[in-house]
Structures are given as C-alpha cells and as structure tokens.
Design a protein around this motif. Structure first.
Motif: not given
Ligand SMILES: Cc1cc2nc3c(=O)[nH]c(=O)nc-3n(C[C@H](O)[C@H](O)[C@H](O)COP(=O)(O)OP(=O)(O)OC[C@H]3O[C@@H](n4cnc5c(N)ncnc54)[C@H](O)[C@@H]3O)c2cc1C
Length: 473
Positions: A222, A234, A241, A274-275, A277, A343-344, A371, A373, A376-377, A379-381, A384
């Motif tokens: 990973y 990923g 979730l 990541q969990l 985060w 996404r970033m 997805d 949320d 997370n959304n 916080m992500g925005w 960045v």
């Molecule tokens: C601008 C932007 C917007 C985003 N919007 C969302 C959203 O609406 N919903 C969402 O679930 N995630 C969001 N993310 C976080 C992240 O991109 C996704 O959780 C991730 O891509 C999901 O893929 P995965 O399940 O394979 O993650 P994995 O890499 O397998 O990670 C496992 C789990 O950890 C959590 N996780 C992983 N990365 C992050 C992160 N950076 N922040 C918070 N939690 C994380 C998620 O629940 C994810 O399913 C966003 C990130 C950015 C930069």
C-alpha cells in the motif's frame, strides 16, 4: 419486553453496528431507515444517492436473509415518523449510531429532546468512528488543530473489539407501514448511472469482499503504491465507509491481526494513518463546523477569487489541456471516484491555477463522487487551498505536468482516461503542446480540435497565484 427502534442512517451494515447489537440483546427490534425531508438536499449528490439506493436494497436483503425481518423504509420528517412508528408498534426505546454533520447533530438533539419528554429510552453510540471526537483534546483541553499530534494521541487511545453481527434478531408481529426503496426517488431522472455498476457493488457484502481482497492482495504494498494512479493500490473502500457499510473498528482490528504477524509493518502503518486522517476529518467537522462553508483561516475570506464559469466548465469536463487534470476529471465522471493524488492535483489546479473558489470544486465533488463525505471532502478542499487548519502551504502549487511525469511516468493512467492522446509517445503525453507538429499529425492529434491547448500557462498561473496570496498574507 423492550421494543427498540434502531434508526439506520449512515451505518448501513449488520456487523459491528453497536446500536443494532445492543437493541438485539434487550428484546425485539424494529429497524428503520428514514429519508429525511429536513436534510436530503444537504446530504449528497447524484452519484452518492445512486449508492444509497443500492445500499438500502442490499441491507433489506441482509435483514431478510439473516433474520426474516423487514427493514422499514419511510420518507418525511424524522421526528414525526419516529413518533408514528412508536405509536403503531408500541416501541419504547430508540437506539442509533451518532452522525457528525452539523445539521445532523442539531436535528438529533431536537429528536432526543422531544422523545425524552415523552419517556422514550434513547441510547446513542459512536459506531462509525474509531474514537469519540467529543472526548479527544490536547493537554490544554482544546481541540487538536494539527494532524501529527492528533494521530499520536489517537494511537494512545484503546479501541474495543468489533461486535459481531447479531446471531438472532427478534422482530415484531405487527406489520409496519413501509415503502419501496424506489419510492425514495434516489436514482437520477436522466439515467447516466448505469455505468456505475461496472465499478462498484454497494452494500455490506460488497464492502467485506473488497476489504478481504485488499488485505490479501494490496495491503502489503500500500505505502509503496498508493501515490501511483495507474496501480490502483488503494483499497477503494471510501464509498463503503461513507455509507457505513463497513466499520472502521472492524478494519482496524483486521489490520492489527495482520500486524501481529509482521509488527511495525510500514505498509500497514501507512494504511492506519489514512484511517486516522478520516477521523481527523470528522474531528474537524465536529469542532470547527464551518469547515464545509468557509475558510478556517479568516485571511482567505479576502482572497481575490476569479469566478470564471467557462474555466469551471472546462475543468468539470476534463478539457483543461493538462492531461493529468483531464484524466482525473474524466475518471470522476465515468466512475464516481478519483485517485487521491489526482484529487489533490485537480483541486490545486482549480484553486491555484484558475483561482476559482474551492467551494465550487467541493460542490462538484459532492455532486459526482460516490464516496462524497462532508467531513473528508471539506478537509480535502481546505487542505489543498491552504485555508484549512493543517493544510498544504498556499505557495506549494502542484505542477500538473511534473506530477504526471512523476506519478504516471509511462502515461498509463492518462492514456486510459484521455483516449485521444493514446498514441502520443512519452514524454509528450504529459505536455502535448510541446510535441513537434509532425509527430502530432502522425498520431492524429490536432491541438485545439481533437485535444485542447492548455487553458492557462503554468508559469503565468503560478506567478498570479502567488501574487494573489501575497495580498492576503
Ligand atoms: C480535494 C479532496 C476531496 C476529497 N473528498 C473526499 C470525499 O468526499 N470522501 C472521501 O471519503 N474522501 C475524500 N478525499 C480523501 C481521499 O482522496 C479518498 O478518501 C481516497 O481517495 C479514497 O480512496 P480509497 O478508499 O482507495 O483510499 P485508501 O487509500 O485505501 O484509504 C483508506 C481510507 O482512508 C480514508 N482516507 C484516505 N485518504 C484520506 C484523506 N486524504 N482524507 C481523509 N480520509 C482519507 C478513506 O476513508 C479511505 O477509504 C478527498 C481528498 C481530496 C484531496
């Protein structure tokens, strides 16, 4: 005997569902999902609602298969419906798992207060997070604002073992009025959603099989692979979730089991991070509830944004002329998801190259992500943009060309999602406008006809963004 209504919301599962488990130990159970009038315009976009539709069908089936009990489906005002079902069934208790969006917290307080007045026994649980976000604070008693100390603190908290799916569930004899999932009207009226079935299997069974496969196949690489979009390294669990089809506690527990064979495994540690985060996203939503609407750093309220609608549309459609950005936006449109690194990059491009407000990007993601949320959304925005608490500094501007060269070196991801560039060799796949005209001709590319020229020059955009930032420093 106690009759308990278990109110399902964003916890559409039977395993490690604390409210369901506790209710099942105390008497008979009336499981219900209410599509709430008071919040549904705030909750999700079309892709996420497609998910909800199928997730509810799957949960109904699980209830039937394991217990022969109906999951009641209703729409309307949550409190009114809960009272109605209590009167109909003689239920005297209500159990549910907590939600953390500001509007849900407010609504739940109101429901609790109103039902307490009429003597209903109410119990709530933190079953969708690893930790109770209300009880974690730093040494001064304030909420954490930076991820690393938060993460370290979390690691010192214990996490209890996940609960099994109740082996037995007593329903009630009375037939309770319910509607079909289809009557909730969650599917889009223009049926663009059929293609999503190729990529996803909503529901708890789908979540568990994705998780088990990930542990066997990809967990142990990973950390090494997660930044490379073509590797699909990923877990792809985020929509599961988001709707609570799998509990983070169950996931954490299986990670610990894996780690008991290989302690301090950095691949597993990276996944746990990541969990956490995700926990930090919810933590911020609880303690800084304006995070979804306004910059957490007030200086950004005066940022000189440019609300250019043409550029916004080109970004949404994946027609910016920057292959990595376009690939990400098209992946999103086709599949309802996008790789985290991409996404970033696309978010940075919108906010820093185009100076379009981050809230516009967050809204588009809300509309298109399966997805989606709120925690997370948001916080992500904000991360960045640089307007969040512990975010990327504003002056760190992702270069969409070098990001492509570094993380999609062979252009595999770009070729998958931007097929008009398939035949363009490396390194031009990352910067088609620099390819010799003879080469472009030989692979059938006419810039600005078959593929756009960049809508903005990178060096110009970078300087302009830094100058804009200087104004609010
Ligand atoms: C601008 C932007 C917007 C985003 N919007 C969302 C959203 O609406 N919903 C969402 O679930 N995630 C969001 N993310 C976080 C992240 O991109 C996704 O959780 C991730 O891509 C999901 O893929 P995965 O399940 O394979 O993650 P994995 O890499 O397998 O990670 C496992 C789990 O950890 C959590 N996780 C992983 N990365 C992050 C992160 N950076 N922040 C918070 N939690 C994380 C998620 O629940 C994810 O399913 C966003 C990130 C950015 C930069």
């Amino acid at each position: 005997m106690q009759k308990t209504i278990v109110w399902f919301r964003k916890d559409l599962r039977l395993h490690d569902h604390q409210a369901l488990w506790e209710a099942s130990q105390n008497g008979s159970v009336i499981p219900i999902f209410i599509w709430p009038h008071e919040e549904h315009h705030l909750l999700s976009g079309e892709a996420s609602l497609w998910w909800l539709h199928h997730s509810l069908l799957a949960l109904q089936e699980e209830f039937k298969e394991h217990y022969g009990v109906d999951l009641i489906i209703r729409k309307g005002n949550s409190l009114d419906i809960l009272i109605e079902v209590m009167e109909d069934t003689g239920a005297n208790a209500l159990y549910f798992n907590e939600r953390y969006e500001p509007f849900a917290i407010k609504r739940d307080h109101y429901v609790i207060e109103s039902l307490n007045k009429i003597g209903v026994d109410i119990r709530t649980f933190h079953s969708n997070l690893l930790y109770n976000p209300f009880t974690i604070a730093n040494l001064s008693g304030d909420p954490y604002k930076v991820f690393t100390p938060f993460w370290k603190r979390c690691l010192n908290e214990s996490i209890s073992r996940p609960l099994p799916r109740p082996s037995l569930l007593n329903g009630i004899d009375k037939v309770v009025s319910t509607i079909e999932v289809a009557e909730l009207g969650l599917l889009p009226t223009i049926r663009w959603d059929e293609k999503l079935h190729c990529y996803w299997q909503p529901g708890e069974k789908g979540a568990i099989s994705v998780w088990e496969l990930f542990i066997q196949k990809d967990l142990h690489s990973y950390k090494t692979g997660r930044d490379y979009p073509s590797l699909q390294a990923g877990s792809r669990l985020s929509p599961h979730l988001a709707w609570g089809e799998i509990s983070p506690r169950a996931m954490w527990y299986s990670l610990e089991m894996e780690q008991s064979h290989i302690p301090m495994n950095e691949q597993i540690e990276a996944y746990k991070r990541q969990l956490i985060w995700r926990e930090f996203g919810y933590y911020q939503l609880v303690h800084f509830p304006t995070i979804s609407k306004a910059p957490l750093r007030p200086a950004f309220e005066h940022f000189p944004w440019d609300e250019n609608q043409d550029n916004l549309l080109k970004w949404q459609k994946g027609e910016t002329g920057y292959p990595l950005v376009d690939a990400g936006m098209r992946e999103l449109w086709e599949t309802g998801t996008m790789h985290n690194r991409v996404r970033m990059v696309v978010a940075s491009f919108l906010v820093k190259h185009l100076l379009i407000p981050w809230t516009y990007g967050a809204k588009w993601f809300q509309h298109t992500l399966v997805d989606f949320d709120l925690a997370n959304n948001s916080m992500g925005w904000q991360w960045v943009t640089g307007s969040g608490l512990d975010s990327a500094p504003y002056f760190r501007i992702f270069n969409p060309i070098t990001q492509g060269e570094k993380f999609d070196r062979d252009g595999e991801y770009i070729r998958k999602w931007v097929p008009e560039l398939t035949k363009l060799p490396n390194p031009y796949i990352h910067r088609p406008w620099t390819a010799p005209s003879e080469l472009l001709k030989s692979v059938g590319i006419k810039l600005n006809e078959t593929y756009p020229l960049p809508i903005i020059d990178h060096d110009f955009a970078r300087k302009r963004a830094l100058a804009a930032y200087d104004k609010i420093k």
